[in-house]
Scaffold this active site. Structure first.
Site, PDB file in Angstrom:
ATOM      1  N   SER A   1       0.329  38.616  45.584  1.00  0.00           N
ATOM      2  CA  SER A   1      -1.020  38.848  46.117  1.00  0.00           C
ATOM      3  C   SER A   1      -1.288  40.341  46.248  1.00  0.00           C
ATOM      4  CB  SER A   1      -1.181  38.149  47.467  1.00  0.00           C
ATOM      5  OG  SER A   1      -0.392  38.790  48.433  1.00  0.00           O
TER       6      SER A   1
ATOM      7  N   ASN B   1      -9.597  43.644  42.050  1.00  0.00           N
ATOM      8  CA  ASN B   1     -10.711  44.469  42.510  1.00  0.00           C
ATOM      9  C   ASN B   1     -11.081  45.538  41.491  1.00  0.00           C
ATOM     10  OD1 ASN B   1     -11.790  44.059  45.380  1.00  0.00           O
ATOM     11  ND2 ASN B   1      -9.613  43.620  45.549  1.00  0.00           N
TER      12      ASN B   1
ATOM     13  N   ARG C   1      -4.336  41.594  44.048  1.00  0.00           N
ATOM     14  CA  ARG C   1      -5.529  42.000  44.796  1.00  0.00           C
ATOM     15  C   ARG C   1      -6.052  43.333  44.269  1.00  0.00           C
ATOM     16  NH1 ARG C   1      -3.383  42.350  49.236  1.00  0.00           N
ATOM     17  NH2 ARG C   1      -3.884  40.276  49.987  1.00  0.00           N
TER      18      ARG C   1
END
Lengths: 308, 156
Positions: A234, A242, A238
């Site tokens: 994660s 993004n 992440r």
């Protein structure tokens, strides 16, 4: 935008890294030639890059990330060498601002004695911020320049290392290895294994219920192992997600520049607006990566047996 | 977007950067900042101490001033007293001296008078005789009248 290319090609071209890797023997190259022996070379098409498999390196990702990391370390170590305890001036006060910000943030979440964690936070924050920052440079500038220098439209060049999952997951793996290292260092191998198997459900240790213990341990292990593995994944995804999304929107906006004056002006406005918003995103993502790393380090140091 | 060796390369790069930062960048910067913090704290403490010192000095100065004033007043008082005393003494002395001079003068005058009387007395007989001769037109036996004249002179 490369003249004549379709929108799909334009986008694809922007999402392909400069891949240097090994092509196997007997492979048919993009121009129809067949390789007599396995060769290390730059990929000239998406298919080639894909076929190189794991034995390939994204030269642009590594190059930019190393360049930006060295830039950060060069500036900071130069300031550190010249730093005085008198009134700080110019660059030193800027550097100290960042250092004290990182220091207080790390101290808020990490309460153990470890001389690695705060410098790691600083490195991550600055490095990731600089890599993210490349996203704000208009998407065509550097790739076009690189293609002109290399001579050829097939030349792939991605400028933002954090839009490459290799880079973000690579850092996340680094964090993960440190997590395991500190866990074992702090709790011992037995303690670490116990943490994975004896929580959250404490297995019964006496009575008839003891037959349930292996089942409990198995359930605990599955839960804990998934949560352990989920952390680096994660963490890496992440940041990647993004930045990849941000990059994609920049590319889509850049497509408008080929649609005439009116579209171009509108695209310019959109690009400006998105860039302004993106300043927030890149800083926030760098900060989140740093904070989560610190939290994971704190979790690695946290001894359950003592707190229970 | 293929996963490849870049992953490992990035991990190694990450470790190298973190190591470099932890070794050469972070400690130096933190040391400088801690040192400055200490300097500032010391400076503030010194300023506070100086403030207290100043207050103390001011208090002391005020005390000194008031005591000096008191002292000055006492001195002036004393001087005034002394002056009065001196004046009184001088007056006393002058009076005594004056008295003495007056007394001496009186004594001298008396003496002078006495001397004059004495002189007169010695000559009064002669004068009286001469006067009487003139009045009587004849000589008077000085011897015969000497007692009388002497008596007269003693009465003077």
């Amino acid at each position: 935008m490369a003249g004549g290319a379709t929108s799909t090609e334009y986008i694809q071209h922007h999402l392909q890294n400069w891949t240097y890797g090994k092509l196997p023997e007997g492979y048919t190259r993009y121009d129809g030639t067949v390789l007599g022996e396995s060769t290390w070379t730059s990929a000239h098409s998406y298919q080639e890059a894909k076929d190189m498999g794991f034995t390939a390196v994204h030269v642009d990702t590594l190059g930019w990330s190393i360049f930006l990391g060295v830039l950060f370390l060069f500036i900071f170590s130069r300031v550190a060498k010249k730093a005085t305890s008198d009134t700080p001036k110019g660059l030193q006060s800027f550097v100290e601002l960042i250092v004290s910000f990182i220091d207080s943030t790390v101290k808020d979440t990490f309460h153990y004695k470890n001389r690695m964690v705060a410098p790691m936070g600083l490195t991550i924050f600055c490095w990731v911020f600089l890599m993210n920052f490349m996203d704000l440079i208009p998407v065509d500038w550097i790739p076009t320049l690189a293609a002109n220098i290399a001579g050829g439209d097939h030349f792939f060049f991605k400028v933002v290392p954090t839009t490459d999952p290799n880079a973000t997951l690579g850092m996340a793996i680094g964090v993960f290895l440190l997590m395991i290292f500190f866990s074992v260092q702090q709790k011992g191998l037995i303690g670490f294994i116990k943490e994975l198997t004896f929580h959250p459900f404490a297995p019964p240790t006496k009575g008839a219920a003891i037959v349930l213990a292996p089942l409990m341990i198995a359930i605990n292990f599955i839960l804990e192992f998934v949560s352990l593995i989920a952390k680096p994944i994660s963490l890496g995804l992440r940041l990647f997600g993004n930045l990849y999304a941000g990059e994609m929107i920049f590319i889509l906006i850049a497509l408008m520049f080929s649609g005439g004056l009116l579209f171009g002006l509108f695209g310019g406005l959109l690009q400006w607006a998105w860039a302004v918003f993106h300043i927030l995103v890149i800083t926030l993502q760098a900060f989140v990566f740093m904070v989560l790393t610190t939290v994971y380090m704190a979790m690695a140091h946290d001894n359950h047996d003592e707190s229970h | 977007m293929n996963i490849n060796l870049t992953l490992i390369g990035q991990t190694l790069t990450f470790f190298v950067f973190v190591w470099f930062c932890a070794k050469f960048v972070w400690p130096a910067l933190i040391a400088v900042m801690v040192e400055r913090e200490k300097k500032i704290a010391d400076g503030l403490q010194a300023a506070e101490r100086a403030d207290k010192d100043l207050e103390l000095a001011q208090k002391k100065a005020t005390e000194e001033l008031s005591s000096a004033k008191e002292q000055a007043a006492a001195i002036v008082d004393q001087a005034n007293k002394r002056a009065t005393q001196i004046v009184d003494e001088a007056k006393e002395q002058a009076k005594v001296e004056g008295d003495r001079i007056v007394t001496a003068a009186k004594a001298e005058v008396e003496q002078e008078t006495n001397r004059a009387k004495e002189a007169l007395r010695s000559q009064v007989a002669t004068l009286a005789l001469a006067g009487a001769e003139k009045v009587l037109g004849q000589a008077i036996d000085a011897k015969a009248h000497n007692d009388l004249v002497s008596k007269l002179a003693a009465d003077l």
